[in-house]
Design a protein around this motif. Structure first.
Motif, mmCIF file in Angstrom:
data_model
loop_
_atom_site.group_PDB
_atom_site.id
_atom_site.type_symbol
_atom_site.label_atom_id
_atom_site.label_comp_id
_atom_site.label_asym_id
_atom_site.label_seq_id
_atom_site.Cartn_x
_atom_site.Cartn_y
_atom_site.Cartn_z
ATOM 1 N N GLY A 131 76.059 -105.877 38.771
ATOM 2 C CA GLY A 131 76.602 -106.377 40.102
ATOM 3 C C GLY A 131 76.739 -105.071 41.244
ATOM 4 O O GLY A 131 77.064 -105.222 42.179
ATOM 5 N N SER A 162 80.592 -100.467 44.891
ATOM 6 C CA SER A 162 81.477 -101.550 44.639
ATOM 7 C C SER A 162 80.656 -102.444 43.592
ATOM 8 O O SER A 162 79.499 -102.534 43.390
ATOM 9 C CB SER A 162 81.694 -102.610 45.745
ATOM 10 O OG SER A 162 80.499 -102.974 46.347
ATOM 11 N N PRO A 164 81.614 -106.594 41.184
ATOM 12 C CA PRO A 164 82.424 -107.648 40.929
ATOM 13 C C PRO A 164 83.547 -107.266 39.939
ATOM 14 O O PRO A 164 83.240 -106.614 38.647
ATOM 15 C CB PRO A 164 81.720 -108.807 40.416
ATOM 16 C CG PRO A 164 80.303 -108.503 41.065
ATOM 17 C CD PRO A 164 80.227 -107.103 40.888
ATOM 18 N N GLY A 165 84.814 -107.457 40.162
ATOM 19 C CA GLY A 165 85.951 -107.274 39.337
ATOM 20 C C GLY A 165 86.190 -105.593 38.903
ATOM 21 O O GLY A 165 86.999 -105.241 38.028
#
Length: 330
Positions: A131, A162, A164-165
């Motif tokens: 992602g 960026s 996720p997580g």
């Protein structure tokens, strides 16, 4: 007749809408023409920073190849070589489609002349997280453009990443005309997970200070009731003594029938008051003793030294009274 009238009204509405649209287009063309002329005058005087915004607005109001060509030329003179090259390529493509060979050749030649002078930026991605999204100055950088030189205008740029997580990443980098600048994207750090410790369940503990305070308050209340009983007993006793004296004066012998009604009433009042006095003294004494027990057994306030005092209650029986004795050791 109704159908013809409805069709006639609809035709009027459509004609009105077309007229308004044509008027708006004419207005935009007039504004665009005025802005274009002002921009050309500024560019002729080499005031390119002031000319470029007018070319941009003119092109927005009424797009035209001539305006776009002049805007590309203005960008080149203000140092935005990549923006100028991109616009020249767009002009060449549109001119080819319109069959304007001369304009196409002029635009392609200008774009080719800027090719070597354009600054380039390479974002090196060693490890791509799931992602992962990368932007350059807020514009998305596709995965196909990673690890490859991308043409940019010379000057400062902001690269953001960026996933996720992961913790977001941002870096500022400056590019130069004719040079390729590289930025290696580091592995993004994981977002720290904060786990709160389980709450320890504890049984509520009564505060000795509060418990002691409650007992002492109860001792005050109970002691007050006992004091009232003792006062009633004392008052009734005094009344019994006074009435007994009055009765003796009028009828000396209590064993003999007395003919004086006042004397008989005094004897009765004395007897009743004596009974009340006895009961009140017994009850008042017992209640007072209970108050004393509450006060003595109440826990000490926090911060006070423990006491070694002990108390005992013992019944006391006399010839004419009944009561409780409290004995203590300190």
């Amino acid at each position: 007749m109704m159908r013809k009238r409805s069709a006639f009204c609809l035709s009027l509405l459509l004609a009105s809408a077309v007229a308004r649209s044509a008027h708006a287009d004419a207005t935009n063309e007039e504004k665009a023409e005025k802005l274009f002329n002002e921009a050309v005058a500024l560019a002729s005087a080499q005031h390119y920073p002031e000319a470029c915004p007018k070319f941009e607005l003119s092109q927005k109001l009424d797009p035209a190849l001539g305006t776009q060509f002049n805007l590309a030329d203005c960008y080149e003179h203000t140092g935005k070589k990549e923006s100028a090259r991109r616009l020249f390529v767009e002009v060449a493509t549109a001119a080819r489609a319109a069959g304007k060979a001369a304009r196409e050749k002029s635009a392609r030649d200008r774009a080719a002349s800027l090719e070597a002078a354009v600054a380039r930026l390479t974002v090196v991605v060693a490890q791509a997280d799931t992602g992962l999204a990368i932007t350059v100055d807020g514009a998305p950088l596709s995965a196909a453009e990673w690890n490859k030189p991308s043409p940019v205008d010379a000057g400062p740029h902001v690269v953001s990443a960026s996933a996720p997580g992961k913790m977001p990443f941002e870096a500022k980098i400056a590019s130069r005309d004719g040079a390729t600048t590289e930025l290696t994207l580091p592995a993004l750090e994981s977002v720290p997970v904060v786990v709160a410790p389980p709450a320890e369940k504890r049984a509520p503990v009564a505060s000795p200070r509060l418990e002691g305070s409650g007992r002492r308050t109860a001792a005050y209340v109970v002691g007050g009731i006992g004091a009232v009983g003792l006062l009633v007993g004392g008052g009734a006793g005094v009344l019994s003594i006074l009435k007994h004296g009055d009765a003796v004066k009028q009828c000396p012998s209590h064993d003999q029938p007395c003919s004086n009604p006042d004397a008989r009433a005094s004897w009765k009042t004395a007897t009743d008051a004596g009974n009340v006095s006895t009961v009140a003294f017994v009850v008042g004494g017992a209640v007072t003793a209970a108050a004393l027990v509450l006060w003595i057994t109440a826990p000490k306030p926090a911060g006070t030294s423990p006491s070694t005092a002990t108390w005992q209650l013992a019944p006391a029986v006399g010839a004419h009274d009944l009561g409780l004795f409290a004995t203590g050791r300190f």
